[in-house]
Design a protein around this motif. Structure first.
Motif, PDB file in Angstrom:
ATOM      1  N   LEU A   6       3.165 -13.118 -17.677  1.00  0.00           N
ATOM      2  CA  LEU A   6       2.407 -14.104 -18.434  1.00  0.00           C
ATOM      3  C   LEU A   6       3.227 -14.478 -19.657  1.00  0.00           C
ATOM      4  CD1 LEU A   6      -1.294 -14.530 -18.997  1.00  0.00           C
ATOM      5  CD2 LEU A   6       0.135 -14.473 -21.029  1.00  0.00           C
ATOM      6  N   THR A   7       3.447 -15.782 -19.828  1.00  0.00           N
ATOM      7  CA  THR A   7       4.285 -16.236 -20.929  1.00  0.00           C
ATOM      8  C   THR A   7       3.680 -17.483 -21.557  1.00  0.00           C
ATOM      9  OG1 THR A   7       6.588 -16.634 -21.571  1.00  0.00           O
ATOM     10  CG2 THR A   7       5.850 -17.687 -19.530  1.00  0.00           C
ATOM     11  N   GLY A   8       4.309 -17.950 -22.611  1.00  0.00           N
ATOM     12  CA  GLY A   8       3.839 -19.145 -23.309  1.00  0.00           C
ATOM     13  C   GLY A   8       4.430 -19.143 -24.699  1.00  0.00           C
ATOM     14  N   GLY A   9       4.475 -20.308 -25.304  1.00  0.00           N
ATOM     15  CA  GLY A   9       5.060 -20.429 -26.639  1.00  0.00           C
ATOM     16  C   GLY A   9       4.188 -19.802 -27.709  1.00  0.00           C
ATOM     17  N   GLY A  11       1.628 -19.223 -30.468  1.00  0.00           N
ATOM     18  CA  GLY A  11       0.350 -19.869 -30.767  1.00  0.00           C
ATOM     19  C   GLY A  11      -0.377 -20.462 -29.571  1.00  0.00           C
ATOM     20  N   SER A  12       0.164 -20.220 -28.362  1.00  0.00           N
ATOM     21  CA  SER A  12      -0.498 -20.781 -27.169  1.00  0.00           C
ATOM     22  C   SER A  12      -1.777 -20.008 -26.828  1.00  0.00           C
ATOM     23  CB  SER A  12       0.456 -20.787 -25.971  1.00  0.00           C
ATOM     24  OG  SER A  12       0.912 -19.475 -25.689  1.00  0.00           O
ATOM     25  N   GLY A  13      -1.892 -18.794 -27.365  1.00  0.00           N
ATOM     26  CA  GLY A  13      -3.095 -18.000 -27.111  1.00  0.00           C
ATOM     27  C   GLY A  13      -2.941 -17.022 -25.967  1.00  0.00           C
ATOM     28  N   LYS A  14      -1.723 -16.514 -25.791  1.00  0.00           N
ATOM     29  CA  LYS A  14      -1.452 -15.559 -24.698  1.00  0.00           C
ATOM     30  C   LYS A  14      -2.337 -14.316 -24.811  1.00  0.00           C
ATOM     31  CE  LYS A  14       2.974 -15.170 -25.733  1.00  0.00           C
ATOM     32  NZ  LYS A  14       3.122 -16.187 -26.780  1.00  0.00           N
ATOM     33  N   ALA A 111       7.029 -13.117 -24.098  1.00  0.00           N
ATOM     34  CA  ALA A 111       7.121 -14.484 -24.628  1.00  0.00           C
ATOM     35  C   ALA A 111       8.332 -15.244 -24.082  1.00  0.00           C
ATOM     36  CB  ALA A 111       7.160 -14.456 -26.147  1.00  0.00           C
ATOM     37  N   ILE A 112       9.401 -14.532 -23.767  1.00  0.00           N
ATOM     38  CA  ILE A 112      10.640 -15.244 -23.411  1.00  0.00           C
ATOM     39  C   ILE A 112      11.161 -14.876 -22.016  1.00  0.00           C
ATOM     40  CG2 ILE A 112      11.429 -15.898 -25.727  1.00  0.00           C
ATOM     41  CD1 ILE A 112      12.926 -13.286 -25.907  1.00  0.00           C
ATOM     42  N   ILE A 113      10.281 -14.974 -21.035  1.00  0.00           N
ATOM     43  CA  ILE A 113      10.662 -14.694 -19.646  1.00  0.00           C
ATOM     44  C   ILE A 113      11.753 -15.674 -19.191  1.00  0.00           C
ATOM     45  CG2 ILE A 113       9.886 -14.793 -17.229  1.00  0.00           C
ATOM     46  CD1 ILE A 113       7.156 -13.736 -18.191  1.00  0.00           C
ATOM     47  N   PHE A 114      11.505 -16.958 -19.393  1.00  0.00           N
ATOM     48  CA  PHE A 114      12.449 -17.978 -18.916  1.00  0.00           C
ATOM     49  C   PHE A 114      13.687 -18.055 -19.803  1.00  0.00           C
ATOM     50  CE2 PHE A 114       8.276 -19.671 -17.349  1.00  0.00           C
ATOM     51  CZ  PHE A 114       8.511 -19.403 -16.007  1.00  0.00           C
ATOM     52  N   THR A 127       1.941 -19.448 -17.076  1.00  0.00           N
ATOM     53  CA  THR A 127       2.326 -19.940 -18.395  1.00  0.00           C
ATOM     54  C   THR A 127       1.078 -20.478 -19.096  1.00  0.00           C
ATOM     55  OG1 THR A 127       4.608 -20.436 -17.814  1.00  0.00           O
ATOM     56  CG2 THR A 127       3.709 -21.655 -19.660  1.00  0.00           C
ATOM     57  N   VAL A 128       0.896 -20.044 -20.333  1.00  0.00           N
ATOM     58  CA  VAL A 128      -0.228 -20.507 -21.153  1.00  0.00           C
ATOM     59  C   VAL A 128       0.307 -21.600 -22.082  1.00  0.00           C
ATOM     60  CG1 VAL A 128      -2.018 -19.854 -22.819  1.00  0.00           C
ATOM     61  CG2 VAL A 128      -1.282 -18.205 -21.071  1.00  0.00           C
ATOM     62  N   VAL A 129      -0.340 -22.753 -22.066  1.00  0.00           N
ATOM     63  CA  VAL A 129       0.086 -23.858 -22.932  1.00  0.00           C
ATOM     64  C   VAL A 129      -1.087 -24.326 -23.791  1.00  0.00           C
ATOM     65  CG1 VAL A 129       1.888 -24.658 -21.326  1.00  0.00           C
ATOM     66  CG2 VAL A 129      -0.391 -25.656 -21.192  1.00  0.00           C
ATOM     67  N   ALA A 130      -0.760 -24.989 -24.898  1.00  0.00           N
ATOM     68  CA  ALA A 130      -1.771 -25.594 -25.767  1.00  0.00           C
ATOM     69  C   ALA A 130      -1.103 -26.705 -26.554  1.00  0.00           C
ATOM     70  CB  ALA A 130      -2.359 -24.540 -26.712  1.00  0.00           C
ATOM     71  N   ASP A 131      -1.908 -27.620 -27.069  1.00  0.00           N
ATOM     72  CA  ASP A 131      -1.363 -28.706 -27.882  1.00  0.00           C
ATOM     73  C   ASP A 131      -0.624 -28.131 -29.089  1.00  0.00           C
ATOM     74  OD1 ASP A 131      -2.530 -30.442 -26.134  1.00  0.00           O
ATOM     75  OD2 ASP A 131      -4.238 -30.936 -27.433  1.00  0.00           O
ATOM     76  N   GLU A 132       0.513 -28.770 -29.436  1.00  0.00           N
ATOM     77  CA  GLU A 132       1.359 -28.231 -30.501  1.00  0.00           C
ATOM     78  C   GLU A 132       0.645 -28.116 -31.851  1.00  0.00           C
ATOM     79  OE1 GLU A 132       5.509 -29.402 -32.576  1.00  0.00           O
ATOM     80  OE2 GLU A 132       5.626 -29.128 -30.404  1.00  0.00           O
ATOM     81  N   ASP A 133      -0.142 -29.124 -32.212  1.00  0.00           N
ATOM     82  CA  ASP A 133      -0.868 -29.073 -33.500  1.00  0.00           C
ATOM     83  C   ASP A 133      -1.790 -27.856 -33.553  1.00  0.00           C
ATOM     84  OD1 ASP A 133       0.399 -31.389 -34.153  1.00  0.00           O
ATOM     85  OD2 ASP A 133      -1.337 -32.710 -33.843  1.00  0.00           O
ATOM     86  N   LEU A 134      -2.452 -27.603 -32.445  1.00  0.00           N
ATOM     87  CA  LEU A 134      -3.365 -26.463 -32.351  1.00  0.00           C
ATOM     88  C   LEU A 134      -2.599 -25.142 -32.455  1.00  0.00           C
ATOM     89  CD1 LEU A 134      -6.294 -25.533 -31.824  1.00  0.00           C
ATOM     90  CD2 LEU A 134      -5.841 -25.754 -29.375  1.00  0.00           C
ATOM     91  N   ARG A 135      -1.457 -25.085 -31.769  1.00  0.00           N
ATOM     92  CA  ARG A 135      -0.612 -23.873 -31.812  1.00  0.00           C
ATOM     93  C   ARG A 135      -0.176 -23.584 -33.249  1.00  0.00           C
ATOM     94  NH1 ARG A 135       4.128 -25.084 -27.776  1.00  0.00           N
ATOM     95  NH2 ARG A 135       4.875 -23.123 -28.608  1.00  0.00           N
TER      96      ARG A 135
END
Length: 196
Positions: A6-9, A11-14, A111-114, A127-135
């Motif tokens: 499980l990954t994501g940038g 603030g994505s809420g992982k 966080a940095i699988i890829f 992959t968990v994603v979210a809008d950048e402003d929200l992150r």
């Protein structure tokens, strides 16, 4: 044992999504948390980090996170040297942890699988994603930091669009209730794939 990454940038809420998978009975391993614990526990890691960063790497026998962060923030070479010390220990800790699990699958959050080309270590990747402003807002609230600092971290991470292309599943985490519903669907799909 099936291992789901499980990954994501930032603030994505992982972590929030992981907590929800736990309620579904899935064992969860958070690489970052375990890495920090090992950096405090392991005498070998401690010695090597002091060799690399100097005595200030530890304060009152605990990892001096602000000091280390300032050292590696814009220094990729130091960051990769630190990772070369810590990552192999985390990998062997994960293997020991995995042997003790009894479930259809486990989730390993990293966080940095890829970014580190580690995707072949997983059977599936979410992959968990979210809008950048929200992150950015989430991280400001969580870490009492500035938008500039968060943006500089985002800039150093792979774009969500790139991660999504390489993932088996994507959870859009702009709204928590909706994200939980997506997590249940992903959970069911993983179980189906395992059984087939």
């Amino acid at each position: 044992m099936v291992v789901v990454g499980l990954t994501g940038g930032i603030g994505s809420g992982k972590t929030t999504i992981l907590e929800y998978f736990k309620t579904l009975g899935i064992p969860v391993y958070i690489a970052d948390v375990e890495a920090k614990a090992l950096m405090n526990r392991s005498k070998i890691i401690k010695r090597k980090l002091i060799d690399l960063f100097g005595e200030e790497a530890y304060k009152n026998n605990r990892l001096n996170k602000p000091y280390l962060s300032s050292k590696i923030f814009n220094n990729r070479e130091l960051l990769s040297k630190m990772n070369a010390i810590v990552h192999p220990k985390v990998a062997s800790h994960f293997k020991r942890w995995l042997k003790k699990q009894n479930a259809d699958y486990v989730i390993k959050e990293a966080a940095i699988i890829f970014e580190n080309q580690l995707q072949n270590q997983y059977d599936f990747i979410i992959t968990v994603v979210a809008d950048e402003d929200l992150r950015i807002q989430r991280v400001i609230n969580r870490d009492q930091t500035t938008a500039e600092k968060v943006k500089s971290v985002i800039k150093n991470q792979l774009l969500d669009a790139e991660k999504v292309k390489m993932s088996d599943f994507v959870i859009i985490n702009n709204d928590l209730d909706d994200a939980k519903k997506q997590a249940v669907k992903v959970h069911k799909k993983i179980l189906q794939k395992i059984k087939s």
